[in-house]
Design a protein around this motif. Structure first.
Motif, mmCIF file in Angstrom:
data_model
loop_
_atom_site.group_PDB
_atom_site.id
_atom_site.type_symbol
_atom_site.label_atom_id
_atom_site.label_comp_id
_atom_site.label_asym_id
_atom_site.label_seq_id
_atom_site.Cartn_x
_atom_site.Cartn_y
_atom_site.Cartn_z
ATOM 1 N N VAL A 73 11.281 5.170 1.000
ATOM 2 C CA VAL A 73 10.088 5.977 0.562
ATOM 3 C C VAL A 73 8.728 4.487 -0.462
ATOM 4 N N ALA A 74 9.616 3.592 -0.321
ATOM 5 C CA ALA A 74 8.854 2.596 -0.336
ATOM 6 C C ALA A 74 7.248 2.103 0.197
ATOM 7 N N ALA A 75 8.522 1.959 1.640
ATOM 8 C CA ALA A 75 7.735 1.112 2.225
ATOM 9 C C ALA A 75 6.560 2.532 3.333
ATOM 10 N N ALA A 76 7.393 3.359 2.995
ATOM 11 C CA ALA A 76 6.384 5.040 3.742
ATOM 12 C C ALA A 76 5.246 5.230 2.975
ATOM 13 N N ILE A 77 5.184 4.801 1.620
ATOM 14 C CA ILE A 77 3.689 4.700 0.783
ATOM 15 C C ILE A 77 2.877 3.879 1.561
ATOM 16 N N ILE A 78 3.243 2.740 1.363
ATOM 17 C CA ILE A 78 3.098 1.930 2.655
ATOM 18 C C ILE A 78 1.801 2.421 3.792
ATOM 19 N N THR A 79 3.016 2.472 4.591
ATOM 20 C CA THR A 79 2.198 3.601 5.753
ATOM 21 C C THR A 79 1.549 4.811 5.732
ATOM 22 N N LYS A 80 1.870 5.845 4.788
ATOM 23 C CA LYS A 80 1.305 6.786 4.348
ATOM 24 C C LYS A 80 0.042 6.992 3.819
ATOM 25 N N TRP A 81 -0.437 5.703 2.864
ATOM 26 C CA TRP A 81 -1.343 5.780 1.921
ATOM 27 C C TRP A 81 -3.196 6.605 2.355
ATOM 28 N N ARG A 82 -2.633 6.364 3.857
ATOM 29 C CA ARG A 82 -3.975 7.055 3.498
ATOM 30 C C ARG A 82 -4.202 8.653 4.382
ATOM 31 N N GLN A 83 -3.212 9.128 4.671
ATOM 32 C CA GLN A 83 -2.525 10.286 4.449
ATOM 33 C C GLN A 83 -2.096 10.439 3.133
ATOM 34 N N LEU A 84 -1.659 10.247 2.170
ATOM 35 C CA LEU A 84 -1.827 10.265 0.393
ATOM 36 C C LEU A 84 -2.938 10.688 0.202
ATOM 37 N N GLN A 85 -3.815 9.781 0.808
ATOM 38 C CA GLN A 85 -5.484 9.915 -0.299
ATOM 39 C C GLN A 85 -5.660 10.538 0.218
ATOM 40 N N ASP A 86 -5.789 11.539 1.411
ATOM 41 C CA ASP A 86 -5.879 12.971 1.977
ATOM 42 C C ASP A 86 -5.403 13.979 1.161
ATOM 43 N N SER A 150 -1.147 -0.742 -1.548
ATOM 44 C CA SER A 150 -1.780 0.379 -0.823
ATOM 45 C C SER A 150 -3.307 0.812 -0.849
ATOM 46 N N LEU A 151 -3.937 0.209 -2.607
ATOM 47 C CA LEU A 151 -4.461 0.659 -3.657
ATOM 48 C C LEU A 151 -5.641 -0.628 -2.697
ATOM 49 N N ALA A 152 -5.275 -1.394 -3.039
ATOM 50 C CA ALA A 152 -6.269 -2.701 -3.806
ATOM 51 C C ALA A 152 -6.485 -3.189 -2.256
ATOM 52 N N ALA A 153 -5.807 -2.590 -0.672
ATOM 53 C CA ALA A 153 -5.846 -3.207 0.465
ATOM 54 C C ALA A 153 -5.114 -2.128 1.455
ATOM 55 N N PRO A 154 -5.384 -0.848 1.657
ATOM 56 C CA PRO A 154 -4.444 -0.419 2.846
ATOM 57 C C PRO A 154 -5.010 -0.538 3.398
ATOM 58 N N CYS A 155 -3.092 -0.787 4.369
ATOM 59 C CA CYS A 155 -3.202 -0.748 5.389
ATOM 60 C C CYS A 155 -3.297 -2.151 6.389
ATOM 61 N N SER A 156 -3.493 -3.464 5.407
ATOM 62 C CA SER A 156 -4.119 -4.554 5.706
ATOM 63 C C SER A 156 -2.290 -5.639 6.181
ATOM 64 N N ARG A 157 -2.882 -6.209 6.895
ATOM 65 C CA ARG A 157 -1.806 -6.565 7.105
ATOM 66 C C ARG A 157 -0.904 -7.526 6.207
ATOM 67 N N GLY A 158 -1.338 -7.641 4.945
ATOM 68 C CA GLY A 158 0.435 -8.312 4.201
ATOM 69 C C GLY A 158 0.731 -6.804 3.629
ATOM 70 N N ALA A 159 0.250 -5.638 3.722
ATOM 71 C CA ALA A 159 1.203 -4.176 2.859
ATOM 72 C C ALA A 159 1.893 -4.337 4.047
ATOM 73 N N LEU A 160 1.394 -3.941 5.273
ATOM 74 C CA LEU A 160 2.396 -3.322 6.024
ATOM 75 C C LEU A 160 3.557 -4.757 6.614
ATOM 76 N N SER A 161 3.169 -5.478 5.773
ATOM 77 C CA SER A 161 4.253 -7.401 6.221
ATOM 78 C C SER A 161 5.292 -6.296 5.505
ATOM 79 N N LEU A 162 4.562 -6.457 4.504
ATOM 80 C CA LEU A 162 5.744 -5.480 3.530
ATOM 81 C C LEU A 162 6.609 -4.480 3.345
ATOM 82 N N ALA A 163 5.696 -3.522 4.294
ATOM 83 C CA ALA A 163 6.759 -2.569 4.609
ATOM 84 C C ALA A 163 7.942 -2.992 5.614
ATOM 85 N N GLN A 164 7.534 -3.470 6.207
ATOM 86 C CA GLN A 164 8.377 -4.168 7.492
ATOM 87 C C GLN A 164 9.737 -4.588 6.551
#
Length: 164
Positions: A73-86, A150-164
């Motif tokens: 779920v934590a990883a999905a929050i990051i990878t789906k952040w833009r969809q959540l914003q929608d 995700s709020l600070a830097a949506p879909c950034s390299r750091g966020a995606l590394s955390l999701a990994q």
């Protein structure tokens, strides 16, 4: 095979694109799988409630299962952040998030089993309850960190590394 001929395949985390069109058949399948996710755990709940015993269940397995689902779920929050914003703009985003809903439901059922296991003997001791509490607390922290990143830097390299 020798060590030089082996290759490692590693999936890279990526942000899901917002406003993606998902076929209705996929929506229906995801809803069915979400319902099934709950349905398959009902017998376990009934057995735990009737027997008032967690004998036969492996506490480490239940903790690891809950922990893995919580991390998903934590990883999905990051990878789906833009969809959540929608979703702030209306319910049209729901089909895009059905897989996240399924993961959250799976996580909730895993957490419920974990709580029930540590409520009944033989896993009802202080140590087992502490492990369960730490697992659930770590979940809240992981979800908060995922949302914060995700709020600070949506879909950034750091966020995606955390999701990994």
């Amino acid at each position: 095979c020798d060590a030089h001929s082996r290759t490692t395949v590693r999936m890279q985390a990526a942000c899901a694109p917002p406003q993606r069109t998902i076929p209705t058949s996929v929506d229906a399948l995801t809803v069915a799988l979400t319902v099934a996710t709950v349905a398959v755990t009902v017998p376990q709940y009934i057995k735990l409630l009737r027997s008032r015993s967690s004998a036969g269940l492996s506490l480490p397995t239940v903790v690891l299962t809950a922990g893995l689902n919580l991390c998903d779920v934590a990883a999905a929050i990051i990878t789906k952040w833009r969809q959540l914003q929608d979703c702030a703009h209306g319910a049209a985003c729901v089909p895009e998030l059905l897989d996240l809903v399924q993961t959250v439901v799976l996580t909730a059922t895993s957490a419920a089993v974990l709580v029930m296991v540590v409520c009944y003997p033989p896993h009802d001791g202080a140590a087992a309850r502490s492990v369960a509490a730490i697992t659930l607390f770590a979940t809240a922290v992981a979800w908060a960190v995922s949302a914060g990143v995700s709020l600070a830097a949506p879909c950034s390299r750091g966020a995606l590394s955390l999701a990994q």
